[in-house]
Write a protein that holds these residues in place. Structure first.
Motif, short mmCIF file in Angstrom:
data_model
loop_
_atom_site.label_atom_id
_atom_site.label_comp_id
_atom_site.label_asym_id
_atom_site.label_seq_id
_atom_site.Cartn_x
_atom_site.Cartn_y
_atom_site.Cartn_z
N THR B 2 0.84 -1.19 0.00
CA THR B 2 0.00 0.00 0.00
C THR B 2 0.88 1.25 0.00
O THR B 2 2.08 1.18 0.22
N MET B 3 0.23 2.37 -0.25
CA MET B 3 0.93 3.65 -0.28
C MET B 3 1.63 3.91 1.06
O MET B 3 2.80 4.28 1.11
N THR B 9 8.54 2.49 4.38
CA THR B 9 9.82 1.87 4.00
C THR B 9 10.83 2.93 3.61
O THR B 9 11.99 2.90 4.04
N HIS B 10 10.39 3.88 2.78
CA HIS B 10 11.32 4.91 2.30
C HIS B 10 11.75 5.84 3.42
O HIS B 10 12.91 6.26 3.48
#
Lengths: 331, 119
Positions: B2-3, B9-10
């Motif tokens: 998902t967004m 994560t980033h």
């Protein structure tokens, strides 16, 4: 009675190197007590404060791995491609060879369908598991002894360079085909010579032919190997290649067929020593199988080379293996 | 993915090295584990105890921090302090951070000469 803190700290220490334990023990306890104190002075009941603190610290095993700074993977991204290539090679090249050998041994021992399938399946599973296990173990040990990919590639610490790129140039045959084309005649010659002395009590093939035909076959097989080297160095197909290939096929196959047809190929003494079961005329069976194999093999080879030459002459595109791209093979 | 998961994560990737810079900078004044945790979270660093405590020992093993036990108080505490080498590395990391910040800002606000996106 051990407290909750004790239980947590002991669980962490279990997985931490011994010489660090005392230090981490003291430090971790203080840190937990500090955090609990802060929560209590914020108005939380002591029990809840402790539980929340420990929950926030999370899985003690993970904390211990952090302290011990150990690798939490078997094979890292640096060595993974090497492991993958090694495993692919072992399972697609070595495993089939071993399975074929196991089947051949089983056929020589007891040529019944059940045991043959059994030998194939059990050798595939056993050998496959061994190959996968040992390949993985070796690479995992390399990973833990600090060996890098560049060290493995060059022996010395050589970086990847442009020379490592495959050339993808149009070639008549690839290096692997050159190796196979030289190795196959050498193996046949070795087999021809060795069967006279080893493998069986009496030679499988007719010893009378050592006066002319077996030496002749050795010469022709040597020529086959030389032809492959010549073709590799030449780098392209041509009518001369087709002619040379066809001539060699005739030189090999015609005497073979004649020897077989005249029943001068196998050693009659060997045929009579074997237990052929209920087969009435084993020699004609053997002769038939070898005859068909020799003729079909020779025809396939001649036609294959002729087709490749014709494709090259017409400039038909030839795929570059594994890329999906094509090159034109000029003649 | 998902967004939200992608974003987190980033973000995690982006924040990975910042705790090191922050810790080395804060510990120019001696501090112990929990105090550093408090200082960092008050300053806006999202750092968890279970990553910070092992990190401190790693930095000590690398020679960027030194430590000593203070047993004067009721609770013995291990105090960490940034070494000279640690300070130099922290300075280099802060410089890099500033450079990256400027670079990202420049990219985000294109000058007249910079060609815009296709959209």
């Amino acid at each position: 009675m051990t407290t909750l803190i004790d239980r947590y700290v002991y669980t962490v220490l279990r997985r931490v190197p011994e010489q660090q334990r005392t230090d981490i023990d003291r430090e971790l306890r203080t840190s937990i007590e500090d955090a609990v104190e802060a929560r209590v002075s914020g108005g939380a009941p002591p029990d809840t404060a402790l539980q929340q603190t420990l929950l926030e610290l999370g899985d003690p095993d993970r904390l211990a791995d952090g302290y011990a700074d150990r690798k939490q993977y078997l094979i890292g991204p640096d060595l993974f491609p090497i492991w993958q290539r090694l495993l692919t090679m072992l399972l697609t090249v070595v495993l089939p060879i071993v399975v074929v050998i196991a089947v051949v041994i089983q056929v020589l021992d007891d040529p019944a369908v059940g045991p043959i399938i059994g030998a194939a399946v059990s050798s595939a599973i056993t050998v496959g598991a061994h190959l996968a296990f040992w390949a993985t173990l070796v690479v995992a040990v390399l990973e833990r002894t600090g060996v890098t990919r560049s060290a493995l590639r060059g022996g010395t610490r050589r970086e990847w360079s442009l020379d490592d790129l495959p050339r993808y140039e149009p070639r008549a045959i690839a290096l692997s085909e050159l190796v196979a084309g030289v190795l196959w005649p050498v193996l046949l010659i070795a087999g021809l010579v060795l069967q006279q002395f080893t493998f069986t009590d009496v030679p499988v093939l007719n010893p009378d032919n050592w006066t002319f035909w077996w030496p002749y076959l050795i010469v022709v097989l040597t020529l086959e190997a030389l032809y492959t080297v010549w073709l590799y160095r030449r780098g392209s197909w041509s009518r001369a290649v087709t002619a040379a290939n066809a001539a060699l096929a005739v030189l090999t196959t015609v005497p073979l067929v004649w020897l077989l047809a005249e029943e001068k190929f196998f050693n009659p003494a060997w045929v009579s020593t074997q237990d052929w079961g209920s087969t009435a005329d084993p020699l004609s069976w053997l002769t038939g199988i070898v005859l068909v194999t020799a003729i079909v093999g020779a025809l396939y080879d001649v036609i294959d080379v002729a087709v490749k030459t014709e494709r090259a002459r017409r400039g038909v595109h030839t795929p570059v293996p594994g890329t999906g791209a094509e090159y034109t093979n000029p003649i | 993915m998902t967004m939200d998961a992608t974003l987190s994560t980033h973000l995690q990737e982006l924040r990975r090295g910042t705790v090191v810079v922050a810790s080395l900078t804060v510990l120019r004044e001696p501090g112990y584990g929990y105090s550093l945790l408090e200082t960092l979270s008050a300053a806006g660093f999202e750092v968890e105890a279970n990553t910070l405590y092992p990190l401190l020992r790693r930095l000590e093993a690398q020679g960027l921090l030194t430590s000593s036990w203070n047993t004067d108080e009721a609770r013995p505490r291990k105090f960490y302090r940034t070494t000279e080498q640690g300070d130099a590395i922290a300075a280099a990391l802060r410089d890099e951070w500033t450079r990256l910040d400027k670079a990202v800002t420049d990219l985000d606000t294109p000058a007249g000469t910079v060609s815009g996106s296709d959209a």
